[in-house]
Enzyme design. Structure first.
Site, mmCIF file in Angstrom:
data_model
loop_
_atom_site.group_PDB
_atom_site.id
_atom_site.type_symbol
_atom_site.label_atom_id
_atom_site.label_comp_id
_atom_site.label_asym_id
_atom_site.label_seq_id
_atom_site.Cartn_x
_atom_site.Cartn_y
_atom_site.Cartn_z
ATOM 1 N N PRO A 10 0.750 -1.233 -0.048
ATOM 2 C CA PRO A 10 -0.130 -0.176 -0.021
ATOM 3 C C PRO A 10 0.932 1.177 -0.003
ATOM 4 O O PRO A 10 1.991 1.351 0.692
ATOM 5 C CB PRO A 10 -1.016 -0.194 1.190
ATOM 6 C CG PRO A 10 -0.154 -1.086 2.189
ATOM 7 C CD PRO A 10 0.536 -2.065 1.116
ATOM 8 N N ASN A 11 0.512 2.183 -0.704
ATOM 9 C CA ASN A 11 0.771 3.416 -0.876
ATOM 10 C C ASN A 11 2.124 3.629 -1.619
ATOM 11 O O ASN A 11 2.743 5.018 -1.989
ATOM 12 C CB ASN A 11 0.942 4.351 0.488
ATOM 13 C CG ASN A 11 -0.213 4.318 1.151
ATOM 14 O OD1 ASN A 11 -1.232 4.675 0.778
ATOM 15 N ND2 ASN A 11 -0.367 3.808 2.533
ATOM 16 N N ARG A 18 5.077 11.020 -2.361
ATOM 17 C CA ARG A 18 4.907 10.661 -1.031
ATOM 18 C C ARG A 18 6.198 10.769 -0.094
ATOM 19 O O ARG A 18 7.223 10.145 -0.151
ATOM 20 C CB ARG A 18 4.514 9.027 -1.002
ATOM 21 C CG ARG A 18 4.379 8.489 0.232
ATOM 22 C CD ARG A 18 4.359 6.921 0.264
ATOM 23 N NE ARG A 18 3.801 6.552 1.703
ATOM 24 C CZ ARG A 18 4.401 5.149 1.778
ATOM 25 N NH1 ARG A 18 4.828 4.503 1.224
ATOM 26 N NH2 ARG A 18 4.177 4.901 3.315
ATOM 27 N N TYR A 23 11.183 8.621 1.400
ATOM 28 C CA TYR A 23 11.173 7.630 0.494
ATOM 29 C C TYR A 23 12.059 8.016 -0.980
ATOM 30 O O TYR A 23 12.168 7.136 -1.953
ATOM 31 C CB TYR A 23 9.745 7.161 0.211
ATOM 32 C CG TYR A 23 9.081 6.708 1.286
ATOM 33 C CD1 TYR A 23 9.558 5.563 1.907
ATOM 34 C CD2 TYR A 23 8.169 7.427 1.988
ATOM 35 C CE1 TYR A 23 8.968 4.919 2.995
ATOM 36 C CE2 TYR A 23 7.328 6.633 3.257
ATOM 37 C CZ TYR A 23 7.988 5.418 3.636
ATOM 38 O OH TYR A 23 7.258 4.991 4.842
ATOM 39 N N ASN A 74 8.211 -5.681 -1.291
ATOM 40 C CA ASN A 74 8.242 -4.503 -0.303
ATOM 41 C C ASN A 74 6.403 -4.283 0.289
ATOM 42 O O ASN A 74 5.757 -3.896 -0.544
ATOM 43 C CB ASN A 74 8.250 -3.048 -0.940
ATOM 44 C CG ASN A 74 8.666 -1.925 0.021
ATOM 45 O OD1 ASN A 74 8.040 -2.135 1.063
ATOM 46 N ND2 ASN A 74 9.142 -0.852 -0.247
ATOM 47 N N ALA A 77 3.159 -0.948 4.769
ATOM 48 C CA ALA A 77 2.624 -1.006 6.153
ATOM 49 C C ALA A 77 2.400 -2.413 6.482
ATOM 50 O O ALA A 77 2.342 -2.799 7.671
ATOM 51 C CB ALA A 77 1.550 -0.195 6.327
ATOM 52 N N GLU A 98 12.872 -9.528 1.420
ATOM 53 C CA GLU A 98 12.081 -8.251 1.867
ATOM 54 C C GLU A 98 12.788 -6.906 1.882
ATOM 55 O O GLU A 98 14.065 -7.075 1.888
ATOM 56 C CB GLU A 98 11.966 -8.667 3.642
ATOM 57 C CG GLU A 98 11.018 -7.309 4.185
ATOM 58 C CD GLU A 98 10.868 -7.749 5.810
ATOM 59 O OE1 GLU A 98 11.252 -8.762 6.293
ATOM 60 O OE2 GLU A 98 10.737 -6.560 6.444
ATOM 61 N N HIS A 100 12.969 -2.762 1.858
ATOM 62 C CA HIS A 100 12.211 -1.452 2.414
ATOM 63 C C HIS A 100 13.046 -0.388 1.895
ATOM 64 O O HIS A 100 14.558 -0.375 1.916
ATOM 65 C CB HIS A 100 12.335 -1.401 3.895
ATOM 66 C CG HIS A 100 11.242 -2.414 4.481
ATOM 67 N ND1 HIS A 100 9.923 -2.304 4.333
ATOM 68 C CD2 HIS A 100 11.621 -3.567 5.187
ATOM 69 C CE1 HIS A 100 9.475 -3.286 4.942
ATOM 70 N NE2 HIS A 100 10.268 -4.289 5.235
ATOM 71 N N ARG A 107 13.371 4.139 12.416
ATOM 72 C CA ARG A 107 12.295 4.920 12.570
ATOM 73 C C ARG A 107 11.505 4.619 13.777
ATOM 74 O O ARG A 107 11.822 4.203 14.878
ATOM 75 C CB ARG A 107 11.484 4.754 11.104
ATOM 76 C CG ARG A 107 12.444 5.023 9.698
ATOM 77 C CD ARG A 107 11.517 5.082 8.703
ATOM 78 N NE ARG A 107 10.500 5.813 8.617
ATOM 79 C CZ ARG A 107 9.373 5.643 7.759
ATOM 80 N NH1 ARG A 107 9.742 4.705 6.822
ATOM 81 N NH2 ARG A 107 8.619 6.466 7.756
#
Ligand code: DQA
Length: 151
Positions: A10-11, A18, A23, A74, A77, A98, A100, A107
């Site tokens: 998502p996003n 964004r 990012y 990725n 969330a 995985e 990111h 964070r």
């Protein structure tokens, strides 16, 4: 021809606009093109998919079984709370890397937990768009080793 599935949660469709300070300013299309170019050099086909919906990502992981050598994921969330995605990864034999863009470990606290981490091969985080490219290089090396082993 070998195939890798690059899955985005998502996003991530909003990449580029964004929170660019976190990012970066590359769009998902830019990342896809860089991955496609590098994979093509190595003779690997890239399938690319982004969804804001948990079930669509679960379906994509399930459908990868038998047709895909690696999943580069990725989960955005969903990384932090999707047991459904975690279970889908555990249910298939396709290895998952995985990814990111940001270093989730430096964070907010809620991002420090990845519920998928225990069922993936490994994690590449914190290198911006290069996290994707680094994960691709790792998958290419692992694929080479797998092919060597069956020769
Ligand atoms: C992300 C990190 C997640 O915590 C966040 O929810 C995202 C993107 C990353 O690529 O840095 O959407 O997965």
């Amino acid at each position: 021809m070998s195939k890798f599935l690059v899955l985005n949660g998502p996003n991530l469709n909003l990449l580029g606009k964004r929170e660019p300070e976190i990012y970066g300013d590359m769009t998902l299309t830019d990342i896809r093109e860089r991955l496609r170019k590098r994979a093509a050099e190595a003779g690997v086909e890239i399938e690319f998919f982004q969804s804001n919906h948990e079930g669509a990502l679960v379906d994509a992981v399930q459908n990868a079984e038998g047709s895909t050598e690696f999943i580069l994921l990725n989960a955005a969330a969903f990384t932090h709370y999707s047991i459904a995605l975690r279970d889908a990864i555990a249910a298939v034999s396709v290895p998952v890397i995985e990814i990111h863009l940001s270093n989730i470990h430096r964070r907010e606290k809620f991002r420090h937990t990845s519920v998928i981490a225990p069922v993936v091969m490994g994690q590449v985080a914190g290198f911006g768009a290069e996290s994707y490219l680094g994960a691709l290089e790792i998958a290419l090396m692992k694929l080479g080793a797998m092919k060597e082993a069956v020769r």
